[in-house]
Design an enzyme around this catalytic site. Structure first.
Site, PDB file in Angstrom:
ATOM      1  N   LYS A  52       0.841  -1.205   0.000  1.00  0.00           N
ATOM      2  CA  LYS A  52       0.000   0.000   0.000  1.00  0.00           C
ATOM      3  C   LYS A  52       0.875   1.254   0.000  1.00  0.00           C
ATOM      4  O   LYS A  52       0.578   2.229  -0.689  1.00  0.00           O
ATOM      5  CB  LYS A  52      -0.967  -0.034   1.199  1.00  0.00           C
ATOM      6  CG  LYS A  52      -2.067  -1.074   1.000  1.00  0.00           C
ATOM      7  CD  LYS A  52      -2.871  -1.383   2.245  1.00  0.00           C
ATOM      8  CE  LYS A  52      -3.795  -2.573   1.960  1.00  0.00           C
ATOM      9  NZ  LYS A  52      -4.571  -3.021   3.128  1.00  0.00           N
ATOM     10  N   GLN A  96      -5.008  -2.111   9.434  1.00  0.00           N
ATOM     11  CA  GLN A  96      -4.780  -3.377   8.735  1.00  0.00           C
ATOM     12  C   GLN A  96      -5.325  -4.536   9.575  1.00  0.00           C
ATOM     13  O   GLN A  96      -4.979  -4.685  10.747  1.00  0.00           O
ATOM     14  CB  GLN A  96      -3.269  -3.560   8.468  1.00  0.00           C
ATOM     15  CG  GLN A  96      -2.933  -4.792   7.649  1.00  0.00           C
ATOM     16  CD  GLN A  96      -3.516  -4.740   6.236  1.00  0.00           C
ATOM     17  OE1 GLN A  96      -3.418  -3.749   5.544  1.00  0.00           O
ATOM     18  NE2 GLN A  96      -4.143  -5.833   5.818  1.00  0.00           N
ATOM     19  N   ASP A 119     -11.190   2.164   3.457  1.00  0.00           N
ATOM     20  CA  ASP A 119     -11.374   0.732   3.202  1.00  0.00           C
ATOM     21  C   ASP A 119     -12.839   0.420   2.872  1.00  0.00           C
ATOM     22  O   ASP A 119     -13.154  -0.650   2.352  1.00  0.00           O
ATOM     23  CB  ASP A 119     -10.964  -0.091   4.438  1.00  0.00           C
ATOM     24  CG  ASP A 119      -9.598  -0.750   4.282  1.00  0.00           C
ATOM     25  OD1 ASP A 119      -9.150  -0.906   3.126  1.00  0.00           O
ATOM     26  OD2 ASP A 119      -8.995  -1.119   5.307  1.00  0.00           O
TER      27      ASP A 119
END
Ligand code: NAP
Length: 291
Positions: A52, A96, A119
């Site tokens: 990322k 995460q 997200d």
């Protein structure tokens, strides 16, 4: 059979984003800023976050990784999220997953402001997506839809069968595929589905998102179908330096000759998931600058 190249497509989209960002910077604006919170030292999570960060570099974004040890408390994590929610320099952030077992992932997800939830996991974004309102789309489903569009795979009136009903892939993908404009007729299968093979054989677009290596065999696939393989299971492989290889949910060698289009693993859906995160971050930045 045409291979759907997620790696090449994602590189192209990142270049498109980078060109847009370069334009903003030339006007004297700051770059978009994505923050990733990484808890513990899980190998998979380390790799995902590193990828990322690399994608942020390619897009001209600023990125920050905030690390916490696996004994961080839920309260400490929630406090950090509260700070990021109100940090005007941060357009979007992610935590995460997975998190250590003593932390309630749902509580953490819901603590993120929907406006910064790039997200797309917050129930507000999930709900807005399901009724077709502007939102941050869940990354993997949005990446799949982007691939279908860029390869001109027909979706209108087509039977789309999704194997898997998780909150991050199966369910949000079903919501996207049935939306007006995409117009697929969607069937979602799971571990209690009867006649799975028969249902799959009726699919014009078959999405495998169950996490069982090579589960989808040639006898489950209609001639000319488009097959999207979401699965990424690490299977031991002594010939690799890492000691494992990534295996998809589709028996690629035997299924691919029957397909119109198919995604490989790796290099299919995976890179597109990260690109969706970049697209959401850009969207958050633009919203931020409009406000
Ligand atoms: P998950 O939460 O474990 O969900 C798996 C789903 O598959 C469940 O709905 C389960 O049914 C269903 N299932 C399991 N075995 C089945 C069977 N034999 N027949 C029919 N359905 C079955 O998985 P996930 O998080 O969605 O991830 C799925 C896979 O995609 C994993 O390999 C994951 O690593 C990969 N993934 C890849 C990306 C990417 O960017 N490439 C992103 C996300 C996930 P029940 O609900 O009945 O248990």
């Amino acid at each position: 059979m045409e291979l759907i190249d997620g790696k090449a497509t994602s590189a192209k989209i990142k270049a498109e984003i980078a060109a847009q960002v370069a334009g903003f910077v030339a006007e004297g604006k700051r770059s978009p800023h994505l923050v990733a919170i990484l808890v513990g030292h899980d190998g998979g999570s380390e790799t995902y976050v590193a990828n990322k960060v690399k994608a942020c570099d390619a897009c001209g974004f600023k990125s920050t990784v905030i690390r916490r040890e696996s004994d961080v408390t839920e309260e400490e994590l929630l406090k950090l999220i509260g700070e990021l929610n109100h940090d005007g320099d941060v357009d979007g952030f992610i935590v995460q997953l997975p998190l250590p077992r003593h932390i309630d992932e749902q509580r953490v997800t819901e603590a993120i402001l929907p406006e910064k939830d790039v997200d797309g996991f917050h129930p507000v974004n999930v709900g807005r997506q399901s009724i077709g309102l502007p939102c941050f789309n869940s990354a993997t489903p949005a990446g799949i839809v982007e691939l279908l569009k860029r390869y001109n795979v027909p979706t209108r009136g087509k039977n789309c069968v999704i194997i898997g009903r998780s909150n991050i892939v199966g369910k949000p993908l079903a919501a996207l595929m049935m939306q007006k404009g995409i117009d697929a007729t969607v069937t979602v299968c799971h571990s209690a589905t009867d006649n799975l093979k028969e249902i799959c054989r009726n699919a014009d677009i078959l999405v495998a998102a169950l996490g069982r290596p090579e589960f989808v065999t040639a006898d489950m696939v209609k001639d000319g179908a488009t097959v999207i393989d979401v699965g990424t299971t690490r299977v031991p492989d002594a010939t690799r330096k890492s000691g494992f290889r990534l295996c998809g949910d589709v028996d690629f060698d035997n299924v691919s000759p029957k397909c119109s289009f198919i995604t490989p693993v790796p290099g299919g859906v995976g890179p597109m998931t990260i690109v969706s995160l970049m697209q959401n971050t850009l969207k958050a930045y633009l919203n931020n600058n409009i406000r």
